[in-house]
Design an enzyme around this catalytic site. Structure first.
Site, PDB file in Angstrom:
ATOM      1  N   GLY A  51       0.973  -1.300  -0.194  1.00 33.09           N
ATOM      2  CA  GLY A  51      -0.546  -0.062   0.333  1.00 33.09           C
ATOM      3  C   GLY A  51       0.909   1.306  -0.385  1.00 33.09           C
ATOM      4  N   CYS A  78       4.991  -5.963   1.728  1.00 38.09           N
ATOM      5  CA  CYS A  78       5.224  -4.174   1.579  1.00 38.09           C
ATOM      6  C   CYS A  78       5.084  -3.678   2.998  1.00 38.09           C
ATOM      7  CB  CYS A  78       5.218  -4.313   0.115  1.00 38.09           C
ATOM      8  SG  CYS A  78       6.258  -2.572  -0.139  1.00 38.09           S
ATOM      9  N   TYR A  79       3.590  -2.974   2.688  1.00 41.37           N
ATOM     10  CA  TYR A  79       3.510  -2.322   3.048  1.00 41.37           C
ATOM     11  C   TYR A  79       2.951  -3.269   5.077  1.00 41.37           C
ATOM     12  CZ  TYR A  79      -0.291   0.482   6.547  1.00 41.37           C
ATOM     13  OH  TYR A  79      -0.711   1.181   7.018  1.00 41.37           O
ATOM     14  N   HIS A 166       7.205  -7.388  -3.351  1.00 39.42           N
ATOM     15  CA  HIS A 166       6.350  -7.883  -4.155  1.00 39.42           C
ATOM     16  C   HIS A 166       6.424  -9.415  -4.143  1.00 39.42           C
ATOM     17  CE1 HIS A 166       4.526  -4.338  -3.332  1.00 39.42           C
ATOM     18  NE2 HIS A 166       5.258  -3.397  -3.448  1.00 39.42           N
ATOM     19  N   GLU A 168       4.288 -11.040  -5.940  1.00 37.33           N
ATOM     20  CA  GLU A 168       3.083 -11.133  -7.087  1.00 37.33           C
ATOM     21  C   GLU A 168       3.952 -10.690  -7.836  1.00 37.33           C
ATOM     22  OE1 GLU A 168       3.168  -8.817  -4.371  1.00 37.33           O
ATOM     23  OE2 GLU A 168       2.409  -7.240  -4.395  1.00 37.33           O
ATOM     24  N   SER A 219     -19.823  -5.242 -29.754  1.00 42.80           N
ATOM     25  CA  SER A 219     -18.556  -4.493 -30.470  1.00 42.80           C
ATOM     26  C   SER A 219     -17.472  -5.625 -31.814  1.00 42.80           C
ATOM     27  CB  SER A 219     -17.508  -3.502 -29.646  1.00 42.80           C
ATOM     28  OG  SER A 219     -16.680  -4.347 -29.312  1.00 42.80           O
ATOM     29  N   GLY A 220     -18.087  -7.085 -30.996  1.00 42.17           N
ATOM     30  CA  GLY A 220     -17.485  -7.529 -31.994  1.00 42.17           C
ATOM     31  C   GLY A 220     -15.744  -8.520 -31.769  1.00 42.17           C
ATOM     32  N   GLY A 221     -15.405  -7.075 -30.157  1.00 40.16           N
ATOM     33  CA  GLY A 221     -14.433  -7.405 -29.898  1.00 40.16           C
ATOM     34  C   GLY A 221     -13.831  -8.991 -28.797  1.00 40.16           C
ATOM     35  N   VAL A 222     -13.397  -9.016 -27.814  1.00 39.34           N
ATOM     36  CA  VAL A 222     -13.106 -10.138 -27.553  1.00 39.34           C
ATOM     37  C   VAL A 222     -13.688  -9.708 -25.810  1.00 39.34           C
ATOM     38  CG1 VAL A 222     -10.208  -9.579 -26.226  1.00 39.34           C
ATOM     39  CG2 VAL A 222     -11.484 -11.781 -26.034  1.00 39.34           C
ATOM     40  N   ASP A 223     -13.569  -8.758 -25.502  1.00 39.51           N
ATOM     41  CA  ASP A 223     -14.762  -8.678 -24.181  1.00 39.51           C
ATOM     42  C   ASP A 223     -15.300  -8.594 -23.854  1.00 39.51           C
ATOM     43  OD1 ASP A 223     -11.617  -8.064 -23.970  1.00 39.51           O
ATOM     44  OD2 ASP A 223     -12.097  -5.893 -23.323  1.00 39.51           O
ATOM     45  N   SER A 224     -16.435  -7.795 -25.087  1.00 36.55           N
ATOM     46  CA  SER A 224     -17.725  -7.063 -25.399  1.00 36.55           C
ATOM     47  C   SER A 224     -18.490  -9.170 -25.322  1.00 36.55           C
ATOM     48  CB  SER A 224     -18.465  -6.721 -26.011  1.00 36.55           C
ATOM     49  OG  SER A 224     -17.966  -6.484 -26.950  1.00 36.55           O
ATOM     50  N   LYS A 363      -6.965  -9.618 -19.314  1.00 36.92           N
ATOM     51  CA  LYS A 363      -7.048  -9.868 -20.391  1.00 36.92           C
ATOM     52  C   LYS A 363      -6.847 -11.371 -21.020  1.00 36.92           C
ATOM     53  CE  LYS A 363      -7.809  -7.936 -24.804  1.00 36.92           C
ATOM     54  NZ  LYS A 363      -9.198  -7.494 -24.840  1.00 36.92           N
TER      55      LYS A 363
END
Ligand code: XMP
Length: 507
Positions: A51, A78-79, A166, A168, A219-224, A363
């Site tokens: 943090g 860390c924090y 970190h 991660e 939209s035809g994009g991967v996310d939507s 993504k």
């Protein structure tokens, strides 16, 4: 399950993701809610995130000290490491030298946290100002860096492990092993590499929507597409997908969207042909921000009108992914991107509840979900495309002619890069109508026509990028095809600028 306490870190979610990838359930909680969550969820381990605060700052996040005596293993990062040192009576001070970025960690004592790591000296990623000078009683120092003597400390009796670095982030060597050791050897969780659980996501959507109706801009994009797929699988015909055709998208987008909703998602697709409206509204406008605003507002207006025509709509489905969530809290520029990309403003005015099944995914996880769902690779691996479409790749006014030129030139870039086998190695590749003019001789005549730029780059995180080394023969092909096939183009240049300072898009 593992509880992650978020002390305001940019990477709290990344910690969660790493743990989830081991097949373990996680819950990310705010420090003030922790004790209740522990009672309710009975975690097998707790991770304190980093943090930005200093433990001595007024209002710095803190935690009920009882947490340290519950017998639940703790990994404090860390924090979290500094806070543990501070609350348990150690000495925490502003460090003599702030450490940011990569530093070498020297291990000087055995710890289960580092089991299986053969090298006692490896690179870790730091970002801190405060430093634990003396560990609290009961703790022993396990590892040090040049500036942080107690960079790793542990209290075996209470099963508390603290790391200043970190684990991660990708830049920390052996980070995955460290997190896995904590989960498997210290929390005794059964680790199994896992894939995202589609069935659980579908069940979650069903539970949220019940008998309602979800309207979803696609939209035809991967996310939507992946979001609509999950919603469609959950509620079938209760999903109302809407595609607003602005005419600013890549060639073939409309066919692609239609195919998606006839072959993979079986909901009736509403297509709004707004091509003329967009073009007319952009007439005479060449300021980039003004263009964006006009486009964003049109999308919202059209979508709202469509939603109002539908009876019984209760929810708004969106393909928001985790980077959108972070960006929206981040820089002004990023939040602007988000507001357009996810049709900002609609939820407030329509008073619809949000359904965002991908909100917790990065993504690459969304792509993985799409693959598991059986969506075709050409949809899954397609490069991201900006919401305002070609309008931000046409420097200056968007006219019908320039839009056609852009679509043709861009199509050539993408086609040639695909043919060369390099498409998947680039984050984006495209053509830009630069608005600059130069002389050329075509046939027997002199022409004074527009210059097209080619932009292609590699990027891991969107925030930074380096331009791609497109092989000369591919550049050659792209260049000669553009000047020969696209009308009124005089020359082709290659954009060799990193981000920063240059943004990926020209506008
Ligand atoms: P920049 O140009 O800011 O682009 O370096 C970073 C990423 O964001 C995309 N981009 C946008 N996406 N609306 C969007 O939906 C926008 O206004 C917008 N501007 C840039 C860009 O394509 C790249 O992937």
């Amino acid at each position: 399950m593992i509880l992650i306490i978020d002390f305001g870190s940019q990477t709290a979610h990344l910690i969660g993701r790493r743990i989830r990838q081991l097949g373990i359930d996680i819950s990310i909680v705010q420090p003030e809610d922790v004790m209740g969550e522990i009672q309710q969820k009975k975690p097998n381990g707790i991770i304190f995130s980093g943090g930005p605060a200093s433990v001595y700052e007024k209002g710095a996040p803190t935690i009920h000290p009882e947490i340290f005596s519950l017998g639940i293993p703790i990994l404090a990062i860390c924090y979290g490491h500094q806070l543990t040192g501070h609350l348990l009576g150690g000495n925490v001070q502003p460090g003599k030298a702030r450490e940011y970025g990569p530093v070498m960690l020297e291990l000087n004592r055995k710890s289960e946290l580092f089991d299986g790591i053969t090298d006692n000296h490896f690179r870790v990623w730091m970002s801190h100002g405060d430093e634990v000078i003396h560990p609290p009683s009961g703790f022993e120092i396990v590892g040090s860096t040049q500036n942080a003597h107690a960079a790793v400390m542990q209290d075996l009796k209470r099963s508390i492990y603290c790391v200043q670095f970190h684990p991660e982030v990708g830049h920390t060597q052996n980070g995955e092993i460290i997190l896995r050791n904590f989960i498997e050897k210290i929390c005794h969780e059964d680790v199994s590499e896992t894939k995202p659980d589609i069935q659980a996501l579908i069940a979650g959507i069903k539970k949220t929507v019940r008998n309602g109706k979800v309207i979803c801009a696609v939209s035809g994009g991967v996310d939507s597409t992946v979001a609509a797929y999950l919603i469609g699988r959950a509620i079938g015909k209760q999903l109302v997908p809407v595609y607003v055709d602005s005419g600013l998208m890549r060639s073939g987008t409309i066919e692609r969207v239609k195919t998606i909703f006839t072959t993979y998602i079986f909901s009736h697709l509403i297509i709004v042909d707004a091509r003329k409206l967009f073009l007319d509204s952009l007439h005479g406008i060449s300021d980039p921000e003004e263009k964006r605003k006009i486009i964003g507002k049109l999308y919202v207006d059209i979508f709202q009108k469509e939603a109002a025509k539908q009876k019984g709509v209760t929810h708004l489905g969106q393909g928001t992914i985790y980077s959108d969530v972070i960006e929206s809290k981040g820089t002004k520029n990023a939040s602007h991107i988000k507001s357009h990309h996810n049709v900002g403003g609609i939820p407030d005015t329509l008073r619809l509840q949000l359904v965002e099944p991908l909100r917790n995914f990065y993504k690459d996880e969304v792509r993985e979900l799409g693959r598991i769902a059986g969506l075709p690779e050409e949809i899954i691996s397609e490069h991201p495309f900006p919401g305002p479409g070609y309008a931000v790749r046409i420097r200056g006014e968007v006219t019908r002619k320039r839009l056609q030129q852009e679509a043709m030139a861009d199509g050539i870039v993408v086609e040639e890069i695909r043919k060369s086998g390099l498409y998947d190695t680039y984050f984006q590749c495209f053509a830009v109508m630069t608005g600059a003019y130069s002389t050329a001789v075509k046939g027997d005549g002199r022409v004074f026509a527009e210059v097209v730029a080619v932009r292609a780059y590699e990027s891991d995180d969107i925030m930074t990028s380096r331009w791609a080394d497109i092989p000369y023969d591919v550049l050659q092909k792209i260049s000669s095809r553009i000047v020969n096939e696209v009308p009124d183009v005089s020359r082709v240049v290659y954009d060799i600028t990193t981000k920063p300072p240059a943004t990926m898009e020209w506008e």
